[in-house]
Design a protein around this motif. Structure first.
Motif, short mmCIF file in Angstrom:
data_model
loop_
_atom_site.label_atom_id
_atom_site.label_comp_id
_atom_site.label_asym_id
_atom_site.label_seq_id
_atom_site.Cartn_x
_atom_site.Cartn_y
_atom_site.Cartn_z
N GLN A 52 7.05 -8.16 2.12
CA GLN A 52 6.42 -8.94 1.06
C GLN A 52 6.33 -7.94 -0.24
O GLN A 52 6.40 -8.57 -1.30
CB GLN A 52 4.99 -9.29 1.61
CG GLN A 52 4.02 -10.06 0.43
CD GLN A 52 2.70 -10.37 0.81
OE1 GLN A 52 2.43 -10.14 2.14
NE2 GLN A 52 2.00 -10.90 -0.05
N ILE A 53 6.14 -7.01 0.06
CA ILE A 53 5.85 -5.74 -1.10
C ILE A 53 7.40 -5.53 -1.85
O ILE A 53 7.34 -5.67 -2.97
CB ILE A 53 5.43 -4.57 -0.58
CG1 ILE A 53 4.01 -4.60 -0.21
CG2 ILE A 53 5.58 -3.23 -1.41
CD1 ILE A 53 3.43 -3.25 0.63
N LEU A 54 8.30 -5.58 -1.00
CA LEU A 54 9.69 -5.14 -1.49
C LEU A 54 10.11 -6.53 -2.31
O LEU A 54 10.48 -6.51 -3.62
CB LEU A 54 10.50 -5.08 -0.35
CG LEU A 54 10.38 -3.85 0.38
CD1 LEU A 54 11.34 -3.29 1.21
CD2 LEU A 54 9.95 -2.53 -0.54
N GLN A 55 9.82 -7.65 -1.69
CA GLN A 55 10.18 -8.98 -2.49
C GLN A 55 9.50 -9.08 -3.66
O GLN A 55 10.05 -9.63 -4.90
CB GLN A 55 9.78 -10.13 -1.37
CG GLN A 55 10.22 -11.47 -1.75
CD GLN A 55 11.84 -11.77 -2.17
OE1 GLN A 55 12.33 -11.23 -1.25
NE2 GLN A 55 12.12 -12.30 -3.08
N LYS A 56 8.02 -8.74 -3.74
CA LYS A 56 7.44 -8.90 -5.18
C LYS A 56 8.04 -8.13 -6.29
O LYS A 56 8.10 -8.53 -7.20
CB LYS A 56 5.93 -8.28 -4.78
CG LYS A 56 5.11 -8.59 -5.98
CD LYS A 56 3.49 -8.11 -5.57
CE LYS A 56 2.60 -8.29 -6.85
NZ LYS A 56 1.28 -7.83 -6.31
N TYR A 57 8.38 -7.06 -5.68
CA TYR A 57 9.13 -5.95 -6.74
C TYR A 57 10.48 -6.58 -7.21
O TYR A 57 10.81 -6.48 -8.21
CB TYR A 57 9.23 -4.51 -6.13
CG TYR A 57 10.20 -3.73 -7.11
CD1 TYR A 57 9.60 -2.83 -8.25
CD2 TYR A 57 11.46 -3.34 -6.75
CE1 TYR A 57 10.36 -2.14 -8.87
CE2 TYR A 57 12.13 -2.38 -7.28
CZ TYR A 57 11.62 -1.55 -8.42
OH TYR A 57 12.16 -1.03 -9.28
N PRO A 203 0.00 2.39 -0.88
CA PRO A 203 0.45 3.32 -1.96
C PRO A 203 1.74 2.90 -2.13
O PRO A 203 2.20 3.15 -3.51
CB PRO A 203 0.68 4.78 -1.10
CG PRO A 203 -0.32 4.72 0.05
CD PRO A 203 -0.52 3.24 0.30
N LEU A 204 2.60 2.33 -1.17
CA LEU A 204 4.08 1.71 -1.50
C LEU A 204 3.84 0.71 -2.60
O LEU A 204 4.62 0.37 -3.38
CB LEU A 204 4.70 1.45 -0.26
CG LEU A 204 6.04 0.43 -0.48
CD1 LEU A 204 7.01 1.41 -0.89
CD2 LEU A 204 6.37 -0.03 0.88
N ASP A 205 3.01 -0.31 -2.20
CA ASP A 205 2.64 -1.60 -3.14
C ASP A 205 2.27 -0.98 -4.67
O ASP A 205 2.87 -1.73 -5.55
CB ASP A 205 1.69 -2.45 -2.50
CG ASP A 205 1.49 -3.68 -3.37
OD1 ASP A 205 2.47 -4.17 -3.86
OD2 ASP A 205 0.25 -4.41 -3.48
N LYS A 206 1.39 -0.09 -4.79
CA LYS A 206 0.79 0.61 -5.95
C LYS A 206 2.14 1.02 -6.84
O LYS A 206 2.20 0.83 -7.86
CB LYS A 206 -0.17 1.78 -5.67
CG LYS A 206 -0.79 1.91 -7.07
CD LYS A 206 -2.18 2.90 -6.88
CE LYS A 206 -2.53 3.45 -8.18
NZ LYS A 206 -3.83 4.29 -7.87
N THR A 207 3.07 1.77 -5.94
CA THR A 207 4.15 2.39 -6.57
C THR A 207 5.24 1.32 -7.26
O THR A 207 5.55 1.61 -8.31
CB THR A 207 4.66 3.41 -5.90
OG1 THR A 207 3.83 4.49 -5.29
CG2 THR A 207 6.05 3.95 -6.43
N LEU A 208 5.59 0.56 -6.33
CA LEU A 208 6.51 -0.42 -6.72
C LEU A 208 5.76 -1.53 -7.81
O LEU A 208 6.55 -1.98 -8.65
CB LEU A 208 6.97 -1.14 -5.58
CG LEU A 208 7.71 -0.33 -4.74
CD1 LEU A 208 8.58 -1.09 -3.49
CD2 LEU A 208 9.02 0.44 -5.26
N ASN A 209 4.53 -1.90 -7.41
CA ASN A 209 4.01 -3.32 -8.12
C ASN A 209 2.66 -3.27 -8.76
O ASN A 209 2.35 -4.06 -9.57
CB ASN A 209 3.89 -4.30 -7.09
CG ASN A 209 5.00 -4.65 -6.27
OD1 ASN A 209 6.16 -5.15 -6.82
ND2 ASN A 209 4.78 -4.66 -4.94
N GLY A 210 2.31 -1.76 -8.94
CA GLY A 210 1.00 -1.42 -9.40
C GLY A 210 -0.02 -2.12 -9.04
O GLY A 210 -1.37 -2.27 -10.07
#
Length: 235
Positions: A52-57, A203-210
């Motif tokens: 989901q995080i990768l898809q959002k980015y 931390p991954l979500d914040k880096t990619l998607n803020g």
């Protein structure tokens, strides 16, 4: 639904398993041998939160042509020591599984090729007990697990660490003897890995998607390992 219930049962009964197996281990007379373990494993998992995080980015950057692939497979090595007796064994080992996923595309901001790769590594420091015959043993371990996620994107050439976390967990496995000699044994080892807590992917979500939203994933998985034990063998 059944998979969640099965995981909860294994987690609940892990202390009882170790208590019973440990009592048996120290209440019988053992003729023990020290073996070196070397193994290679491949394991499979489903990480919808990570996907989901990768898809959002990617949705926020439609110019990306080659997209991230979901993380579903880990592979890596195991190294350890095993103290083997007639009916029981105990030991320690270190294992890891790793995977990565990449994307690229032509960035309209500078009209240059953009590449990004995420690296996942799951390390485990394990104490294990096993019981059974020379051909088949049932085992379980207590694990201290570390999940590391690193990021590298153009024009950078060095990976940056996004997150490194630790949780306790367990592994349940079955050793199936494929071949045995006086100083070497080869086992096939199906296993199931169960962390006791989830890993934080924020931390991954914040880096990619803020994003500041908390996102957790358990990284439970099953797999199979080819294991070589080098040292004096029981019959």
């Amino acid at each position: 639904m059944w998979f969640k219930g099965f995981s909860q049962i294994l987690k609940a009964y892990t202390p009882r398993f170790f208590s019973l197996l440990g009592s048996f281990l120290f209440s019988v007379s053992l003729i023990a041998q020290l073996n070196i373990q070397i193994g290679y494993a491949i394991s499979f998992m489903d990480l919808p939160e990570n996907t989901q995080i990768l898809q959002k980015y990617q949705d926020a950057n439609p110019w990306i042509t080659d997209r991230f692939t979901p993380i579903k497979v880990l592979n890596g090595l195991q190294i350890g020591l095993c103290y083997t007796g007639n009916m029981c064994s105990m030991g320690v080992n270190w294992s890891y599984g790793q995977a990565n996923t990449s994307l690229n595309g032509l960035n309209p901001a500078d009209n240059l090729e953009f590449n990004r790769t995420l690296y996942y590594k799951l390390e485990s420091y394990n104490f294990f007990l096993e019981a059974g015959s020379p051909r088949i043993q049932l085992g379980a371990s207590l694990n201290l697990n570390y999940l590391s996620i690193k990021d590298k994107y153009s024009p950078n050439t060095v990976k940056s660490l996004l997150s490194r976390q630790s949780v306790l967990g367990s592994q349940f496995h079955l050793n199936i003897g494929l071949s045995s000699g006086s100083v070497c044994r080869i086992n096939l080892q199906p296993f199931y890995f169960l962390p006791w807590k989830t890993f934080d992917l924020s931390p991954l979500d914040k880096t990619l998607n803020g994003s500041a939203t908390e996102i957790h994933s358990n990284f439970k998985h099953f797999g199979i390992r080819l294991l070589l034990l080098n040292g004096p063998q029981r019959g």
